[in-house]
Design an enzyme around this catalytic site. Structure first.
Site, short mmCIF file in Angstrom:
data_model
loop_
_atom_site.label_atom_id
_atom_site.label_comp_id
_atom_site.label_asym_id
_atom_site.label_seq_id
_atom_site.Cartn_x
_atom_site.Cartn_y
_atom_site.Cartn_z
N HIS A 251 50.81 -18.75 2.03
CA HIS A 251 51.39 -18.29 3.29
C HIS A 251 52.09 -16.96 2.99
O HIS A 251 52.79 -16.85 1.99
CB HIS A 251 52.40 -19.32 3.81
CG HIS A 251 52.75 -19.13 5.25
ND1 HIS A 251 53.47 -18.06 5.70
CD2 HIS A 251 52.45 -19.87 6.34
CE1 HIS A 251 53.60 -18.15 7.01
NE2 HIS A 251 52.99 -19.24 7.44
N ARG A 274 56.54 -13.09 13.53
CA ARG A 274 55.66 -11.93 13.66
C ARG A 274 55.00 -11.92 15.03
O ARG A 274 54.86 -10.87 15.65
CB ARG A 274 54.60 -11.95 12.55
CG ARG A 274 55.15 -11.52 11.19
CD ARG A 274 54.15 -11.77 10.09
NE ARG A 274 54.13 -13.19 9.72
CZ ARG A 274 53.04 -13.88 9.41
NH1 ARG A 274 51.87 -13.28 9.39
NH2 ARG A 274 53.12 -15.15 9.10
#
Ligand code: FAD
Ligand code: NAG
Ligand code: NAG
Length: 472
Positions: A251, A274
């Site tokens: 990740h 994000r």
């Protein structure tokens, strides 16, 4: 059914795969013993924060999302990459059939959790690699915790259910090639228990030694998984075949806690930060990637372009996650928690390095003008900061340090669509043995789609629990 012939099912592991197996085995009339080596129940499942996938659900319909099982199948297979194009050499192992079952039963899995168990899964979001919004969570508590705790409460109500925590399963018992029970240690004492067995012991992303064996290139990386030895050897000792063991998901955004930068265990900086508008900056303060690309692509962009640093034996990177006031407001419910944890802090943009300020100015100008992003970021989320000198001078932003982290292990034991464990040699299944969840391999190919792990736990956990109760 007379008590004398009531079957006994032993489930190893209290994550979502194990709990689903317990539920189905109880429904099918078995007595069920659930063993977990940890005093804390729920494994990694209780930490899940994004949600569970379902295609064609009422929640999607309410949100105006059109989806089909075929679209979901295609997204899963595409994400799985080359593994899906290579024919299997393991007799009885059929990747396509596993993903077909996963996708066709996905809406039922979500319906089971929401309607039968009573978990709120009414919100849908679109994660990277998905063509539409199909990852379900609730309005309150994170999905992993609410699913695990609600399900556990339900199971505890049955008098056919026995829960043993701090009970470490050390081997599977065998007779004439069939699994007949488990040996386990509790309070320093050895015990045995007879019954058909479902192994739902989770992955090995918290096992530094297994990671070093299967993916030496990732040695030293931090992880989002608590340190915990994998239990795959329980399965191989009775003849199980492992596959895809070198497919480990990185990740891109684990938080580096400034208080304990070298810690091996990292808190996940959810994709949503994000998605709502956060950007990533290099060690020298420049943007370098489409922040909304897949986990694999963003991780690679970081690890290939910048040198890692060794901190207390942990190999990590020095990337900054930055949220403008617009992105921070959209992510407010999470930001408060990260700030309280010391993982994100609010600062005046003007106090940061000139390189960072210049990057933010250029990005704000592109968003303001609606022009295309040089890194092909497809959407700017809720970014609101304007590029003029006055706005930049006044702005307060959130920043945190992030690094790529080991997150999930795609590989594991080969199973058939009923969750029966396939043999490494000679073909067929290991009698008396089932497995489900992250300890199994195949469904995700090279790269797991977000939300598919919880789904796999439900679909194959229910199948395995039902199969184990019936003995077929
Ligand atoms: C931070 C984080 C966020 C995530 N978010 C999501 C998400 O939003 N959506 C999604 O789909 N996936 C997500 N995942 C992945 C997903 O949570 C896990 O992969 C999945 O829940 C694994 O479930 P499981 O039941 O197979 O194993 P686990 O939940 O890990 O449970 C395994 C259990 O087995 C026990 N055990 C192991 N060996 C033994 C033994 N020998 N004897 C007795 N007990 C044993 C362990 O103690 C553990 O409790 C996330 C993972 C992490 C770490
Ligand atoms: C326990 O199992 C027996 C036998 O299948 C069944 O008759 C009984 O209803 C079960 N009890 C509960 C609480 O489910
Ligand atoms: C799924 O993929 C197959 C094979 O590539 C294609 O024929 C089909 O049109 C796709 N279906 C959807 C709904 O995307």
């Amino acid at each position: 059914m007379s008590p004398a012939i009531q079957p006994t099912v032993i489930v190893v592991g209290s994550g979502l795969a194990g709990l689903s197996a317990v539920y189905a085995a109880l429904q099918s009339g078995a007595r069920v013993h659930l063993l977990d080596r940890s005093p804390k129940l729920g494994g990694n499942s209780i930490k899940a924060s994004s949600g569970i996938n379902g295609a064609g659900t009422p929640a999607q319909e309410a949100a105006g999302v059109k989806d089909t099982q075929t679209q979901f199948y295609n997204d899963t297979a595409r994400s799985g990459g080359a593994r899906f194009k290579t024919a299997s050499t393991i007799p009885g192992f059929d990747r396509e059939a596993l993903v077909t079952r996963l996708s066709t039963e996905s809406a039922d899995a979500v319906r089971w959790l929401s309607d039968e168990i009573g978990v709120d899964l009414s919100v849908v979001a679109q994660l990277g690699g998905h063509g539409v919004a199909r990852t379900h969570r609730g309005k309150g508590k994170p999905p992993g915790a609410s699913i695990v705790l609600t399900l556990l409460d339900r199971l505890k109500a049955s008098d056919n259910f026995t829960l043993l925590s701090s009970a470490d399963v050390t081997s599977l018992l065998q007779h004439d090639g069939a699994v007949t029970g488990v040996a386990y240690t509790q309070d320093d004492t050895e015990h045995t228990l007879a019954g058909r067995v479902v192994v739902a012991s989770g992955g090995f992303a918290g096992d530094a030694s297994m990671l070093a064996t299967y993916t030496p290139a990732l040695a030293g990386l931090p992880s989002t998984n608590d340190p915990r030895p994998g239990s795959h050897a329980l399965l191989t000792a009775v003849g199980a075949q492992l596959l895809d063991m070198d497919s480990v998901q990185i990740h891109p955004t684990g938080f580096v806690d400034p208080a304990t930068p070298g810690a091996r265990l990292k808190f996940l900086a959810g994709e949503m930060l994000r998605g709502e508008g956060g950007i990533l900056l290099s060690p020298s303060g420049s943007r370098f990637v489409n922040e909304l690309d897949t986990r694999a692509a963003v991780s690679k962009a970081i690890m290939d372009a910048f040198p890692s640093v060794d901190e207390d034996g942990t190999r990590q990177w020095d990337i900054t996650l930055l949220l403008d006031p617009g992105a921070a407001a959209a992510a407010a419910s999470h930001i408060g928690f990260y700030e309280w944890k010391g993982l994100l802090r609010k600062v005046k943009l003007a106090t940061l390095s000139p390189e960072v300020v210049a990057s933010v100015r250029a990005y704000a100008a592109a968003v303001d003008a609606g022009s295309a992003d040089p890194f092909s970021r497809p959407a700017y989320g809720h970014w609101k900061l304007k590029p003029d000198a006055e706005s930049l001078a006044q702005a307060e932003v959130y920043i945190g340090r992030i690094t790529p982290v080991v997150h999930y292990t795609m590989g594991g034991a080969a199973i058939d669509t009923g969750g029966r464990v396939l043999r490494a040699t000679g073909g067929g299944v290991v009698p008396g043995l089932w497995a489900a969840g992250e300890v199994t391999g195949g469904v995700h190919g090279d790269n797991r789609l977000g939300g598919n792990s919880l789904l796999e736990c439900v679909v194959f956990g229910l199948a395995a629990g039902n199969g184990a109760a019936r003995g077929s």
